[in-house]
Motif scaffolding. Structure first.
Motif, PDB file in Angstrom:
ATOM      1  N   MET A  75       0.845  -1.171   0.000  1.00 42.13           N
ATOM      2  CA  MET A  75       0.000   0.000   0.000  1.00 42.13           C
ATOM      3  C   MET A  75       0.897   1.242   0.000  1.00 42.13           C
ATOM      4  O   MET A  75       1.849   1.324   0.767  1.00 42.13           O
TER       5      MET A  75
ATOM      6  N   GLU B 234      -2.165   6.042  -0.335  1.00 46.79           N
ATOM      7  CA  GLU B 234      -3.319   5.209   0.031  1.00 46.79           C
ATOM      8  C   GLU B 234      -3.495   5.174   1.552  1.00 46.79           C
ATOM      9  O   GLU B 234      -4.624   5.267   2.054  1.00 46.79           O
TER      10      GLU B 234
ATOM     11  N   ARG C 101      -5.139   8.345   2.628  1.00 47.20           N
ATOM     12  CA  ARG C 101      -6.586   8.340   2.351  1.00 47.20           C
ATOM     13  C   ARG C 101      -7.348   7.480   3.357  1.00 47.20           C
ATOM     14  O   ARG C 101      -8.404   7.875   3.855  1.00 47.20           O
ATOM     15  N   TYR C 102      -6.793   6.305   3.666  1.00 46.45           N
ATOM     16  CA  TYR C 102      -7.445   5.426   4.642  1.00 46.45           C
ATOM     17  C   TYR C 102      -7.492   6.076   6.021  1.00 46.45           C
ATOM     18  O   TYR C 102      -8.485   5.958   6.736  1.00 46.45           O
TER      19      TYR C 102
END
Length: 71
Positions: A1, A5, A8-9
């Motif tokens: 990842m 990413e 964003r998570y």
């Protein structure tokens, strides 16, 4: 990842502190990349100037013109 990413998570999970830290990491990585590119460009320009100077110093006519200009 990727870090993007993960950022964003973290935002989606409401962990804004982690998202902010990851955003800073992304910014620093981008800045490091820009600095590496600038350093490579500077090194290339230095090598180019070294070649110009070496060619000029090997040119006897240039030396004579330079000496005449100094006098």
């Amino acid at each position: 990842m990727t870090i993007e990413e993960q950022e964003r998570y973290a935002h989606a999970a409401g962990n804004t502190q982690l998202a902010d830290v990851l955003a800073q990491v992304i910014d620093l990585e981008n800045e490091a990349c820009e600095l590496r590119a600038a350093a490579e460009e500077a090194e290339s320009e230095i090598e180019h100037l070294k070649r110009i100077i070496a060619d000029a110093l090997a040119d006897d006519a240039w030396r004579e013109r330079a000496a005449a200009a100094i006098e």
